[in-house]
Every structure is written in structure tokens, then in C-alpha cells.
Enzyme design. Structure first.
Site, PDB file in Angstrom:
ATOM      1  N   TYR A  54       0.734  -1.229   0.072  1.00 41.68           N
ATOM      2  CA  TYR A  54      -0.018   0.049   0.048  1.00 41.68           C
ATOM      3  C   TYR A  54       0.905   1.282  -0.099  1.00 41.68           C
ATOM      4  O   TYR A  54       0.257   2.442  -0.173  1.00 41.68           O
ATOM      5  CB  TYR A  54      -0.829   0.156   1.300  1.00 41.68           C
ATOM      6  CG  TYR A  54      -1.885  -1.145   1.282  1.00 41.68           C
ATOM      7  CD1 TYR A  54      -2.987  -1.198   0.306  1.00 41.68           C
ATOM      8  CD2 TYR A  54      -1.402  -2.214   2.270  1.00 41.68           C
ATOM      9  CE1 TYR A  54      -3.961  -2.292   0.789  1.00 41.68           C
ATOM     10  CE2 TYR A  54      -2.296  -3.365   2.355  1.00 41.68           C
ATOM     11  CZ  TYR A  54      -3.448  -3.410   1.565  1.00 41.68           C
ATOM     12  OH  TYR A  54      -4.430  -4.510   1.718  1.00 41.68           O
ATOM     13  N   HIS A  75      -4.376   6.460  -0.974  1.00 39.65           N
ATOM     14  CA  HIS A  75      -5.008   6.541   0.330  1.00 39.65           C
ATOM     15  C   HIS A  75      -3.786   6.713   1.413  1.00 39.65           C
ATOM     16  O   HIS A  75      -4.291   6.843   2.566  1.00 39.65           O
ATOM     17  CB  HIS A  75      -5.700   4.944   0.502  1.00 39.65           C
ATOM     18  CG  HIS A  75      -7.028   4.969   1.466  1.00 39.65           C
ATOM     19  ND1 HIS A  75      -7.636   6.019   1.701  1.00 39.65           N
ATOM     20  CD2 HIS A  75      -7.328   4.195   2.088  1.00 39.65           C
ATOM     21  CE1 HIS A  75      -8.661   6.051   2.556  1.00 39.65           C
ATOM     22  NE2 HIS A  75      -8.354   4.436   2.598  1.00 39.65           N
ATOM     23  N   TYR A  97      -4.010  -0.808  10.020  1.00 41.48           N
ATOM     24  CA  TYR A  97      -4.827  -0.552   8.940  1.00 41.48           C
ATOM     25  C   TYR A  97      -5.852   0.695   9.104  1.00 41.48           C
ATOM     26  O   TYR A  97      -6.181   0.764  10.277  1.00 41.48           O
ATOM     27  CB  TYR A  97      -5.628  -1.819   8.419  1.00 41.48           C
ATOM     28  CG  TYR A  97      -4.723  -2.844   7.818  1.00 41.48           C
ATOM     29  CD1 TYR A  97      -4.248  -2.776   6.599  1.00 41.48           C
ATOM     30  CD2 TYR A  97      -3.950  -3.992   8.726  1.00 41.48           C
ATOM     31  CE1 TYR A  97      -3.285  -3.607   5.901  1.00 41.48           C
ATOM     32  CE2 TYR A  97      -3.080  -4.829   8.175  1.00 41.48           C
ATOM     33  CZ  TYR A  97      -2.615  -4.675   6.827  1.00 41.48           C
ATOM     34  OH  TYR A  97      -1.935  -5.549   6.528  1.00 41.48           O
ATOM     35  N   ASN A 104      -8.756   1.381   8.837  1.00 38.83           N
ATOM     36  CA  ASN A 104     -10.294   1.476   9.454  1.00 38.83           C
ATOM     37  C   ASN A 104     -10.117   1.343  11.019  1.00 38.83           C
ATOM     38  O   ASN A 104     -11.175   1.746  11.591  1.00 38.83           O
ATOM     39  CB  ASN A 104     -11.145   0.158   9.150  1.00 38.83           C
ATOM     40  CG  ASN A 104     -11.402   0.289   7.728  1.00 38.83           C
ATOM     41  OD1 ASN A 104     -11.028   1.221   6.941  1.00 38.83           O
ATOM     42  ND2 ASN A 104     -12.199  -0.454   7.137  1.00 38.83           N
ATOM     43  N   ASN A 112     -13.196   5.940   6.368  1.00 35.60           N
ATOM     44  CA  ASN A 112     -13.104   5.067   7.656  1.00 35.60           C
ATOM     45  C   ASN A 112     -12.182   5.568   8.826  1.00 35.60           C
ATOM     46  O   ASN A 112     -12.203   5.227   9.925  1.00 35.60           O
ATOM     47  CB  ASN A 112     -13.002   3.670   7.159  1.00 35.60           C
ATOM     48  CG  ASN A 112     -14.196   3.264   6.312  1.00 35.60           C
ATOM     49  OD1 ASN A 112     -15.247   3.752   6.577  1.00 35.60           O
ATOM     50  ND2 ASN A 112     -13.905   2.480   5.116  1.00 35.60           N
TER      51      ASN A 112
END
Length: 240
Positions: A14, A19, A64, A66, A112
Site C-alpha cells: 500500500y 490512500h 490498517y 479502519n 473510515n
């Protein structure tokens, strides 16, 4: 003490995602200033240092996106900090790429990571949103957000991150509008313009200042006497 939390997802998979622009921003601040090496604590990667003479903790949650609030909330409780002592940096779909906005409090906008921070840290913290642009249709949002920045994006991404890192001490001094102006100028935009005047200060609609002056200084014509008779002969009476 101030916590600057960049939001993102951990791992090389990632690392270059849109993001993860929050991680990229905090990394840029870390490189530019004298912070300790990254270490693991509070379910996060953390680094300690100073900005503008104040102690600052950089934090990248490793939970992560969220669950970001679990890590940041744990750090805030450990240091006995309030929401006002937190700045969260994260991606914003609804801002054009390269635009930035900074404000205290507000909604999560469907993000989120911010939902999690709101739940664990309270809502009255400062939110630095960095625009990544919208793909145009809802069906493409996930691939856009979890997709890597394109090479062409470096034209705005690098000056954005560099300017933020160079002026990170403004976050400590609460010079939010000045920081936004610097970022806007670095990206080729304009600084915030002067606010419009209040309605009571505005000129009457549809009239220039010259027209207003004319209206206020019209001469009064004589209604009787020799001069009035001469004017009637020259121009006649109105309405005839």
C-alpha cells in the site's frame, strides 16, 4: 505536546497508494526535521522530535486504516492529551489533487480512518485534508483510492509534501491559514483573497461610484422666473 498522525495502510503493498498520502506527509516531515528513528509503540510507528520549540510525536498507525483511532487514541491517553493536541493528515476524494484544507472538527465525510479517530479521540481535533481528486464515478473510487500515484502526479505531490514539511512548525503555532496559503502558492494557486465586504458596506447594486455621486449632486432647476421661462422655451415641458 502535539501529535501529528498520518493515516494510511501499513506494508509495501500500500506504500504508494493515494490512500496513504497521510503516511507520505508524515514521512516528509520526519525527513526534513530532527526526529528520532521510527520505532514501534501504541500499535503504530512513532518518532519523537521538536517543531517550533514544542515536543511533537509523529505517528503512523499500523492497524490498517479502519482502526487508526485505536493507535492514536492509545497514544493520546498515554500522554494525557486532548483532541486539540492532535493533527490528523489524510486523503480527501472531494478535493482536487494538490489542494489542501485544514480545520478543527467536522464530519468524517465517509473516511473510515476519520470515523475511527472520531470514536477513539473525540471530534475536536484538527484535520488536514490533502486532495487526491475523484475518479468521476462511484464505481471507480476504490481502485482510485487504493491505486498508486501516477508519475504525472509528482508534479503536484512533491511540492505539496515539500511545502508541508518545510512549514510544519506552523502546525505547532496554529498558523493554519498561513500554512494553507503557502501550500496554495507552491502549487501555483492563489493565497486566500480578502473576504468580501458586508452588505452594509457595499455600494448600491448596479451603480458605480460616479453614478452615485451624480445622483447625490444633481442641481435644482428654477421653477419660476425669467430663467424658468427661458428653459421652457428651449426644452419645453416634460411630458408634452
Amino acid at each position: 505536546m502535539l501529535i501529528i498522525a498520518g493515516l494510511g495502510n501499513p506494508g509495501s503493498k500500500y506504500a504508494g497508494n493515494r490512500h496513504n498520502i497521510g503516511f507520505l506527509a508524515v514521512d516528509a516531515i520526519h525527513r526534513r526535521h530532527s526526529f528520532s528513528p521510527w520505532s514501534k509503540k501504541f500499535k503504530a510507528a512513532i518518532a519523537e522530535g521538536e517543531l517550533g520549540g514544542e515536543k511533537v510525536l509523529l505517528i503512523k498507525p499500523q492497524t490498517y486504516m479502519n482502526l487508526s483511532g485505536e493507535a492514536v487514541g492509545e497514544a493520546m491517553r498515554f500522554y494525557k492529551l486532548q483532541p486539540a493536541d492532535l493533527v490528523a493528515i489524510y486523503d480527501e476524494l472531494d478535493l482536487p489533487a494538490g489542494k489542501a484544507r485544514l480545520k478543527t472538527g467536522g464530519g468524517h465525510g465517509g473516511h473510515n480512518g476519520i470515523k475511527s479517530l472520531d470514536a477513539h479521540c473525540g471530534k475536536e481535533y484538527r484535520r488536514l485534508r490533502l486532495g487526491i481528486g475523484h475518479p468521476g464515478v462511484k464505481e471507480m473510487v476504490q481502485n482510485h483510492v487504493l491505486g498508486d500515484f501516477a508519475k504525472a502526479d509528482n508534479a503536484w505531490l512533491e511540492p505539496l509534501l515539500d511545502t508541508l514539511a518545510d512549514n510544519a512548525d506552523m502546525l505547532v503555532r496554529n498558523e493554519d491559514s498561513q500554512l494553507m496559503n503557502k501550500i496554495a502558492l507552491a502549487l501555483g494557486g492563489k493565497a486566500d483573497e480578502e473576504k468580501p465586504r458586508k452588505d452594509s458596506e457595499k455600494k448600491p447594486a448596479g451603480q458605480s461610484h460616479i453614478r452615485q455621486a451624480r445622483n447625490n449632486n444633481q442641481p435644482k432647476l428654477p421653477a419660476t422666473g425669467p430663467m424658468a421661462d427661458m428653459l421652457k422655451k428651449m426644452f419645453g415641458n416634460k411630458g408634452e
